[in-house]
Design a protein around this motif. Structure first.
Motif, PDB file in Angstrom:
ATOM      1  N   ASP A 114       6.870 -11.193   8.082  1.00 13.10           N
ATOM      2  CA  ASP A 114       7.493 -10.198   8.944  1.00 13.10           C
ATOM      3  C   ASP A 114       7.600 -10.715  10.375  1.00 13.10           C
ATOM      4  O   ASP A 114       8.656 -10.635  11.003  1.00 13.10           O
ATOM      5  CB  ASP A 114       6.691  -8.890   8.903  1.00 13.10           C
ATOM      6  CG  ASP A 114       6.556  -8.336   7.480  1.00 13.10           C
ATOM      7  OD1 ASP A 114       6.293  -9.130   6.562  1.00 13.10           O
ATOM      8  OD2 ASP A 114       6.708  -7.117   7.288  1.00 13.10           O
ATOM      9  N   GLU A 154      -2.089  -0.217   4.508  1.00  6.49           N
ATOM     10  CA  GLU A 154      -1.741  -1.628   4.573  1.00  6.49           C
ATOM     11  C   GLU A 154      -1.975  -2.138   6.002  1.00  6.49           C
ATOM     12  O   GLU A 154      -3.033  -2.623   6.312  1.00  6.49           O
ATOM     13  CB  GLU A 154      -0.289  -1.832   4.118  1.00  6.49           C
ATOM     14  CG  GLU A 154       0.034  -3.292   3.912  1.00  6.49           C
ATOM     15  CD  GLU A 154       1.080  -3.545   2.848  1.00  6.49           C
ATOM     16  OE1 GLU A 154       1.637  -2.598   2.296  1.00  6.49           O
ATOM     17  OE2 GLU A 154       1.345  -4.735   2.586  1.00  6.49           O
ATOM     18  N   ASP A 163       2.829  -5.268   9.560  1.00  6.41           N
ATOM     19  CA  ASP A 163       4.036  -4.910   8.802  1.00  6.41           C
ATOM     20  C   ASP A 163       4.415  -3.455   9.036  1.00  6.41           C
ATOM     21  O   ASP A 163       5.565  -3.119   9.214  1.00  6.41           O
ATOM     22  CB  ASP A 163       3.819  -5.167   7.306  1.00  6.41           C
ATOM     23  CG  ASP A 163       2.624  -4.419   6.739  1.00  6.41           C
ATOM     24  OD1 ASP A 163       1.694  -4.099   7.497  1.00  6.41           O
ATOM     25  OD2 ASP A 163       2.602  -4.157   5.516  1.00  6.41           O
TER      26      ASP A 163
HETATM   27  C1  BGC Z   1       4.597  -5.609   3.375  1.00  9.35           C
HETATM   28  C2  BGC Z   1       5.672  -6.534   3.828  1.00  9.35           C
HETATM   29  C3  BGC Z   1       5.247  -7.898   3.458  1.00  9.35           C
HETATM   30  C4  BGC Z   1       5.297  -7.918   1.972  1.00  9.35           C
HETATM   31  C5  BGC Z   1       5.110  -9.247   1.367  1.00  9.35           C
HETATM   32  C6  BGC Z   1       4.582  -5.665   1.894  1.00  9.35           C
HETATM   33  O1  BGC Z   1       3.682  -4.814   1.311  1.00  9.35           O
HETATM   34  O2  BGC Z   1       4.736  -4.338   3.877  1.00  9.35           O
HETATM   35  O3  BGC Z   1       6.249  -6.284   4.981  1.00  9.35           O
HETATM   36  O4  BGC Z   1       5.866  -8.942   4.058  1.00  9.35           O
HETATM   37  O5  BGC Z   1       4.425  -6.952   1.426  1.00  9.35           O
HETATM   38  O6  BGC Z   1       4.863  -9.154   0.084  1.00  9.35           O
END
Ligand code: BGC
Length: 881
Positions: free
Chosen positions: A488, A481, A475
């Motif tokens: 995504d 993270e 992501d």
């Molecule tokens: C991520 C996202 C993801 C989402 C889903 C986020 O923290 O960065 O891109 O799809 O959480 O909850």
């Protein structure tokens, strides 16, 4: 409209040449030259050494073919052990052709070349390509997994495992196979082996771990040879998901390595990791992906104070990669050095990127500390580190002496445009550069238009992809993270597959998805699944199980990926059917929904305008359609009929529950119309027309700003185009007010942001906890740009057939565009220009591809085959299909 075939293409018109990219030299060269078959590609092209399959599929391209050339046969010649064998087939196939010989054995090297024929006229053979099989069977490994006995605890820094080997003679051939729990850097006599970094990469470690294969012949000479491996925490044991959450896969780092040296007399000696190895501390005193690395250069790797290692039991399946590894793919020089209001020294690289800062220090002193902190943006002139959340993203070095030192980390990576460097006096721009780190995928897609902002947006999409394809599709690359969020990549996969050769990369990731799918078909929200939810099922995210294989198959013509994923695709479709039950509506349970739509408050990204049931039910239809399509391709006729019937049942339920007779859809916002128009979720033409008109109304009422989140954004411009309002689509794309794609560009963005307003107009960072400046999801719009601005649309998988249909009219705010895609058959190149009431289009089609060309205003397509073609027509007043 006039059409000039290949011969006439040279300019008879007196018109100015089209954008320079159609290369006249190439066209000339083709006339009168011989047909060339390019060297064979094995399976996904990489690795060449250590291939993981015994029956690699073969692909080749045919270049310089005359207009009437039609391949109807091929001959594959394979040389193994000095003996040639050959296979001839009456077939015009050239992409993913099955391996026709006996399976490769472990370590076997073969050379393959191919030629093709048309009505008995054979071309010359291609240049030979060589491939070497890896260790294909578990029993090929005689090495043992080893781990330091007492060193290498959670807070100990990276251990170095080593042993010395005596060789009487330099080998004629030496191969090294390595894997680790953690991340490793292997060296032979102090020289790093290979050009990959962060090896072995991230997979679902409970199920499998990759190994790398190296040709190390040149690194080994007679006498004493020192083999050594640094072991870092990486994904295995470093922080993942949340601050302090360590040891996701285990708390002990481990290494397995097998060196195989072949002497001139043909004998092979195998030196594997075992209890003979020793472990000692390394200069890496601390390493973590989120927090960074501390390197104490006063420690040297001399093997002093070495301790024993333990042979540890590890039953994990070790397998070869199916795509390129993570490498340093670029070097970006420092653009300028700033002194911030608080007096700190900050380097601006001019580009938000992922990788490492490299600092050259020439006049250090022992014990001097150099600290590098990273950030994607500046806020009030200082590093904007709030979006990193808990990630310290700091590299620290303690110098050993005056140097010179080249400082760069090994076992971490950062997302940054700015780096604050302290501890070095008189830093000059030449002392610093940035190494771009990511999966070394081959670039396959380009777009240039007359609009510089759009070009920047497209570049931003490319940079966000480069920064988030680091072994797995993530992501974001900067905060605490960096996970393989399924939603995504689900929305971005078609764009990704156009821009880079992602087939091997995504097929590999999909294996993990299938491995980690729940027994009832539920699909985790991140793959590798480190969130470990017990019952994961969310529309748009879990649909990665069906829609990513679908996208890969379409882009690359790889039936293998469908065959491998089919069980997983079906299982997800069945789960969706179970969730929606008799009603066909999936309107209960947890959903991310149209995540981060522009009305979502900073702290509640899931609070979107689009009704979650509408979104989830629409996605159910899309997934059922993908499974029905896959079943047809694979010849599972009964399944195809069953899933097609389910698709219709759910689509009917959608219309009955959510769409009124005039095409109004529940929750009446851009995303719900985008879903229904793109996926054709209507009963009647009136509903479709009404929905299109309503979408246009909403878009106009919204001042042509974007009103969609993660799930609506990839579709909104297509929906407008399908509704006959590509004029509005263009205006929305060119909008610079927030929320819009070009708002970020107008704020100086060099990557795609997570939120429409990650940076607020006053230059402050959005206060939301999810404020990345490098998230590719909204970059999914590039797919529309390739198809509708560039005019290159895929019709049959692998670009076997394409539609060339740019949307151009007098109200089109783009003067010219150039799109290029390296398809499995070769480069497709389209250049168009509108000028003085006329449209000119030049097209290059590789052998193997058929193009249906629609010039603006055409009522029927012109179908052309390989070669160069030009078209001209008058510019219509309005675009629209
Ligand atoms: C991520 C996202 C993801 C989402 C889903 C986020 O923290 O960065 O891109 O799809 O959480 O909850």
């Amino acid at each position: 409209m006039s059409y000039l075939g290949c011969e006439e293409a040279r300019d008879h018109s007196g018109r100015p040449p089209l954008v320079a990219a159609v290369d006249d030299a190439r066209v000339c060269a083709r006339q009168g030259t011989t047909i060339v078959v390019t060297p064979v590609r094995f399976e996904y092209g990489e690795p060449h050494i250590g291939l993981g399959t015994s029956t690699p599929r073969l692909s080749w391209r045919i270049e310089n073919a005359e207009a009437d050339w039609r391949s109807d046969a091929y001959e594959i010649e394979c040389v193994r052990g000095g003996i040639a064998e050959s296979f001839v087939a009456d077939s015009g196939e050239q992409v993913f052709v099955p391996w026709p010989f006996a399976p490769l054995r472990s370590r076997e090297i073969v050379q393959v070349r191919v030629r093709v024929a048309s009505q008995g006229r054979w071309t010359a053979f291609s240049e030979p390509s060589a491939v070497e099989a890896g260790l294909l069977e578990a029993r090929d490994w005689s090495a043992h997994w080893i781990s330091p006995s007492s060193l290498g605890g959670l807070n100990d820094g990276a251990p170095w495992l080593f042993r010395d080997v005596e060789l009487d003679r330099a080998p004629v051939r030496a191969r090294l196979y390595v894997s680790a729990q953690g991340v490793y850097e292997f060296s032979i006599d102090g020289v790093k082996v290979g050009d990959e970094v962060l090896t072995p990469g991230w997979t679902a470690y409970e199920h499998r771990v990759r190994y790398q294969s190296y040709d190390v012949t040149e690194l080994i000479s007679a006498g004493r040879v020192r083999l050594g491996a640094l072991l870092g925490n990486g994904w295995f044991r470093g922080q993942l998901v949340s601050p302090g959450n360590r040891s996701t896969y285990g708390d002990r780092l481990a290494l397995i390595a097998q060196l195989e040296v072949t002497d001139i007399d043909g004998s092979t000696r195998i030196i594997g990791t075992d209890e003979e190895w020793r472990a000692t501390k390394s200069p890496i005193a601390f390493d973590d992906f989120y927090d960074g690395q501390c390197t104490d250069l006063r420690r040297v790797l001399d093997g002093a104070d070495a301790e024993p290692v333990d042979v540890v039991r590890n039953d994990v399946h070790v397998e070869a990669p199916t795509g390129p590894g993570v490498k340093v793919t670029d070097v970006v020089p420092a653009r300028r050095i700033l002194t911030t209001p608080s007096g700190r020294t900050v380097i601006d690289f001019g580009q938000n990127l992922v990788g490492w800062v490299r600092v050259h220090v020439t006049n250090g002193r022992p014990g001097q500390r150099v600290v590098v902190r990273h950030a994607e943006v500046l806020e009030h002139g200082e590093l904007g580190v709030r979006p990193l959340r808990s990630a310290k993203a700091t590299s620290e070095y303690i110098l050993a002496g005056s140097g010179p030192h080249v400082l760069q980390p090994t076992f971490t990576f950062n997302g940054f445009r700015y780096a604050e460097i302290s501890g070095v006096a008189d830093l000059r721009p030449d002392d610093v550069d940035a190494l771009v780190v990511g999966s070394a995928l081959e670039r396959t897609g380009w777009l240039q238009t007359s609009d510089s902002n759009l070009n920047r947006l497209h570049e931003n999409v490319v940079w966000s992809m480069r920064g988030n394809f680091v072994g797995v599709p993530t992501d974001c690359p900067q905060r605490d993270e960096r996970l393989g969020w399924t939603g995504d990549i689900q929305v971005f996969a078609p764009t990704a597959a156009f821009l880079f050769d992602t087939d091997g990369f995504l097929s590999d990731w999909l294996r993990d998805l299938a491995a980690e799918q729940k027994s009832d078909g539920g699909v985790p929200y991140v793959i590798p699944d480190v969130l470990r939810n017990t019952d994961p099922a969310a529309a748009g995210w879990s649909d990665a199980a069906t829609l990513v294989p679908d996208a890969v198959y379409r882009a690359d013509g790889d039936v293998g990926v469908l065959a491998r994923q089919y069980g997983s695709m079906r299982a997800w479709a069945d789960k969706v059917l179970a969730l929606s039950g008799e009603s066909g509506l999936w309107d209960t349970g947890f959903q991310f929904g149209d995540w981060l739509d522009p009305t979502a408050p900073p702290e509640d990204a899931a609070q979107a305008q689009a009704d979650p049931g509408v979104v989830a039910t629409a996605y159910s239809v899309r997934s059922l359609r993908a499974v029905a399509d896959a079943a047809s391709v694979l010849g599972h006729i009964a399944d195809a009929q069953w899933y097609r019937a389910q698709e219709r049942r759910v689509a009917d339920a959608f219309v009955r529950a959510y769409v009124d007779a005039d095409g109004r859809i529940l929750s009446d916002c851009q995303t719900v119309y985008a879903l229904a128009l793109c996926w054709d979720l209507f009963d009647t033409p009136d509903q479709r027309a009404g929905a299109g008109a309503r979408l246009a109304e909403l878009v106009i009422a919204g001042g042509l700003t974007v009103g969609t989140g993660f799930l609506g954004t990839p579709l909104i411009l297509d929906a407008l185009t399908l509704a006959g309002r590509s004029d509005l689509a263009y205006r929305m794309l060119l909008q610079t007010a927030c929320p819009s794609w070009l708002y970020a560009v107008s704020m100086g963005a060099t990557t795609v942001w997570e939120r429409w307003d990650s940076m607020l107009p006053d230059g402050t960072i959005n206060p939301g906890t999810m404020t990345s400046f490098n998230h590719y999801a909204y970059g999914a719009v590039a797919d529309w740009m390739h198809r509708v601005i560039g005019g290159l649309e895929l019709v049959e998988p692998g670009y076997r057939r394409i539609r060339v249909r740019p949307e151009i009219a007098a109200d089109t705010p783009i003067g010219h565009a150039h799109v290029r895609h390296r398809s499995p058959y070769g480069d497709i190149d389209i250049v168009w220009r509108q000028d003085a009431g006329e449209v000119s289009l030049a097209l290059e089609v590789p052998y193997g591809v058929t193009a249906d060309v629609w010039m603006p205003g055409d009522r029927a397509a012109h179908t052309v085959g390989h070669g160069r073609h030009e078209f001209h027509c008058a510019l219509p007043a309005r675009a629209g299909r």
